[in-house]
Design an enzyme around this catalytic site. Structure first.
Site, short mmCIF file in Angstrom:
data_model
loop_
_atom_site.label_atom_id
_atom_site.label_comp_id
_atom_site.label_asym_id
_atom_site.label_seq_id
_atom_site.Cartn_x
_atom_site.Cartn_y
_atom_site.Cartn_z
N HIS A 1 -10.44 -13.57 -11.04
CA HIS A 1 -10.62 -12.39 -11.84
C HIS A 1 -11.10 -12.81 -13.12
O HIS A 1 -12.21 -12.03 -13.40
CB HIS A 1 -9.06 -11.61 -12.02
CG HIS A 1 -8.52 -10.94 -10.94
ND1 HIS A 1 -7.30 -10.32 -10.96
CD2 HIS A 1 -8.85 -10.98 -9.71
CE1 HIS A 1 -7.04 -9.90 -9.83
NE2 HIS A 1 -7.89 -10.34 -8.93
N ASP B 1 -5.31 -14.67 -13.42
CA ASP B 1 -6.01 -14.87 -12.13
C ASP B 1 -7.15 -15.70 -12.47
O ASP B 1 -8.26 -14.97 -13.10
CB ASP B 1 -6.12 -13.50 -11.46
CG ASP B 1 -6.59 -13.50 -9.95
OD1 ASP B 1 -7.56 -14.34 -9.78
OD2 ASP B 1 -5.90 -12.96 -9.13
N HIS C 1 -2.53 -17.08 -10.93
CA HIS C 1 -3.00 -16.67 -9.65
C HIS C 1 -4.18 -17.59 -9.35
O HIS C 1 -5.26 -17.53 -9.96
CB HIS C 1 -3.40 -15.40 -9.49
CG HIS C 1 -2.15 -14.41 -9.38
ND1 HIS C 1 -2.36 -13.15 -9.23
CD2 HIS C 1 -1.06 -14.66 -8.49
CE1 HIS C 1 -1.35 -12.59 -9.20
NE2 HIS C 1 -0.35 -13.43 -8.88
N HIS D 1 -11.28 -12.90 -3.33
CA HIS D 1 -10.90 -14.17 -3.44
C HIS D 1 -11.55 -15.02 -2.50
O HIS D 1 -11.74 -14.72 -1.26
CB HIS D 1 -9.35 -14.15 -3.43
CG HIS D 1 -8.50 -13.41 -4.67
ND1 HIS D 1 -7.10 -13.33 -4.50
CD2 HIS D 1 -9.07 -12.74 -5.31
CE1 HIS D 1 -6.95 -12.48 -5.43
NE2 HIS D 1 -8.21 -12.18 -6.15
N GLU E 1 -3.67 -16.95 -3.70
CA GLU E 1 -3.74 -15.57 -3.14
C GLU E 1 -4.99 -15.57 -2.20
O GLU E 1 -5.69 -14.60 -2.15
CB GLU E 1 -3.68 -14.64 -4.00
CG GLU E 1 -2.68 -14.42 -4.89
CD GLU E 1 -2.97 -13.09 -5.91
OE1 GLU E 1 -1.95 -12.32 -5.77
OE2 GLU E 1 -3.91 -13.03 -6.53
N HIS F 1 5.37 -9.34 -6.87
CA HIS F 1 4.18 -8.53 -7.18
C HIS F 1 4.56 -7.20 -6.83
O HIS F 1 4.81 -6.65 -5.87
CB HIS F 1 2.98 -9.11 -6.22
CG HIS F 1 1.47 -8.53 -6.93
ND1 HIS F 1 1.30 -7.55 -7.03
CD2 HIS F 1 0.72 -9.52 -7.19
CE1 HIS F 1 0.16 -7.37 -7.72
NE2 HIS F 1 -0.41 -8.71 -7.64
N HIS G 1 -0.61 -5.10 -11.81
CA HIS G 1 -1.86 -4.65 -12.32
C HIS G 1 -1.92 -3.61 -13.26
O HIS G 1 -1.16 -2.64 -13.09
CB HIS G 1 -2.74 -4.24 -11.20
CG HIS G 1 -2.91 -5.35 -9.95
ND1 HIS G 1 -4.01 -5.00 -9.09
CD2 HIS G 1 -2.78 -6.55 -10.10
CE1 HIS G 1 -3.91 -6.07 -8.36
NE2 HIS G 1 -3.34 -7.01 -8.84
N TYR H 1 0.13 -2.35 -4.96
CA TYR H 1 -1.25 -2.02 -5.29
C TYR H 1 -1.45 -0.57 -5.63
O TYR H 1 -2.23 -0.03 -6.55
CB TYR H 1 -2.45 -2.44 -4.28
CG TYR H 1 -2.63 -4.02 -4.14
CD1 TYR H 1 -2.63 -5.00 -4.95
CD2 TYR H 1 -2.61 -4.26 -2.85
CE1 TYR H 1 -2.59 -6.12 -4.87
CE2 TYR H 1 -2.72 -5.74 -2.57
CZ TYR H 1 -2.86 -6.65 -3.66
OH TYR H 1 -3.04 -7.81 -3.32
N GLU I 1 -1.14 -8.59 -15.52
CA GLU I 1 -2.20 -9.44 -14.59
C GLU I 1 -3.68 -9.39 -15.23
O GLU I 1 -3.95 -8.19 -15.41
CB GLU I 1 -2.39 -9.20 -13.26
CG GLU I 1 -3.39 -9.97 -12.38
CD GLU I 1 -3.11 -10.05 -11.00
OE1 GLU I 1 -4.18 -10.36 -10.01
OE2 GLU I 1 -2.09 -9.59 -10.44
N ASP J 1 -14.11 -9.15 -7.91
CA ASP J 1 -12.53 -9.54 -7.38
C ASP J 1 -12.48 -9.62 -5.81
O ASP J 1 -11.97 -8.83 -5.04
CB ASP J 1 -11.63 -8.41 -8.00
CG ASP J 1 -10.09 -8.50 -7.34
OD1 ASP J 1 -9.96 -9.54 -6.98
OD2 ASP J 1 -9.44 -7.50 -7.37
N ARG K 1 0.78 -1.08 0.08
CA ARG K 1 0.11 -0.06 -0.13
C ARG K 1 0.82 1.34 -0.10
O ARG K 1 0.21 2.31 0.13
CB ARG K 1 -0.78 0.00 1.26
CG ARG K 1 -1.88 -1.26 1.20
CD ARG K 1 -2.86 -1.20 0.20
NE ARG K 1 -3.80 -2.48 0.15
CZ ARG K 1 -4.78 -2.62 -0.70
NH1 ARG K 1 -4.87 -1.78 -1.78
NH2 ARG K 1 -5.53 -3.53 -0.61
#
Length: 277
Positions: free
Chosen positions: A179, A176, A211, A226, A256, A67, A107, A70, A142, A224, A37
């Site tokens: 997704h 993913d 993913h 999970h 994930e 990764h 992303h 975000y 992704e 989205d 973040r």
């Protein structure tokens, strides 16, 4: 052999992540390159890296997946936000060369009402700004669920980005399962059809990682969220079909799902139990 792992905390370094992967029966893992973040990254500990590389070699680890945070939005409407994304991704790729020949996932971003075409142009510019001929790391786009103004909600948008990338050998895709299920690709009932479509539009040779997530929401929900393997709308049978599919079974799979280490250990045991190769 099933090449599977989960997302692990990088706070204690690469060797710790490798040891935690082995504890839960994994032979790979995913990690954030820095605060997911934020933007702060730990200094590279070369001794830790060396010990991890030895551990990975001794235990036949597959490719690991880094990764990006975000917070990055390479297609933001704000100039500084786009510049920031490029700066962070460049630094991430420089750091990835300490663990060469692995994967880096991000992303594509949100176009924030600029429109998909403008967003894709910005993403292509960002990728072309960070890729170097000599790098060993493959950068993965992704697939996204299509919430809000996300780019990557369908295979056509991913393909359009790849079309604009100069160093195409350095770009790939991370699919993913949650997704694309939420985006409207029926991997539960028509997996072969979805893979044929991916191959026609993008090319399965560009698919480098998966993913592996169940979904808390119904098909085509664009949500989205999970879910633990076998407890969502995708279900264990469909997940089993994915990891056993002859066009996918050789890929690394990364969980994930909403679990701690013990939960991931149970999921990995479950998946190994249904893996047929």
């Amino acid at each position: 052999m099933l090449n599977i792992g989960c997302h692990l905390s990088s706070s204690k370094g690469f060797k710790n992540m490798g040891e935690n992967a082995l504890k839960i029966g994994a032979n790979t893992f995913q990690f954030f390159t820095r605060n997911p973040r934020g933007s702060k990254a730990k200094d590279i500990d070369e001794k830790d890296v060396k010990e991890f590389l030895e551990l990975a070699k001794e235990n036949n680890f597959g490719k690991i997946l880094a990764h990006a945070p975000y917070t990055l939005n390479p297609c933001s409407a704000d100039d500084r936000n786009r510049e920031f994304a490029i700066e962070i991704m460049k630094d991430d790729l420089n750091r990835m060369e300490y663990i060469p020949h692995n994967l880096y996932n991000f992303h594509p971003g949100n176009h924030v009402k600029q429109g998909v075409e403008a967003g894709i142009e910005y993403i292509v510019y960002a990728i072309n700004s960070i890729l170097k001929e000599e790098q060993t790391t493959k950068v993965l786009l992704e697939t996204m669920s299509g919430k809000g103004t996300e780019i990557g909600r369908n295979f056509e948008e991913i393909a359009e980005i790849i079309k604009g990338v100069s160093l195409k050998d350095h770009i790939g895709v991370c699919l993913d399962t949650c997704h694309i299920h939420d985006a409207g690709y029926d991997i539960v009932n028509e997996l072969d059809k979805v893979l044929d479509e991916f191959d026609r539009i993008i090319g399965l040779d560009k698919l480098c990682a998966i993913h592996l997530n169940d979904s808390k929401n119904p098909f085509k929900s664009h949500k989205d969220r999970h879910e633990t393997i076998g407890e969502g709308y995708i279900g264990l049978d469909a997940i089993s079909n994915i990891i056993n599919h002859p066009r996918l079974c050789h890929l690394p799979f990364f969980l994930e799902t909403p679990n701690e280490l013990e939960g991931h250990k149970r999921e990995i045991e479950l998946l190994k139990g249904v893996y047929k190769w």
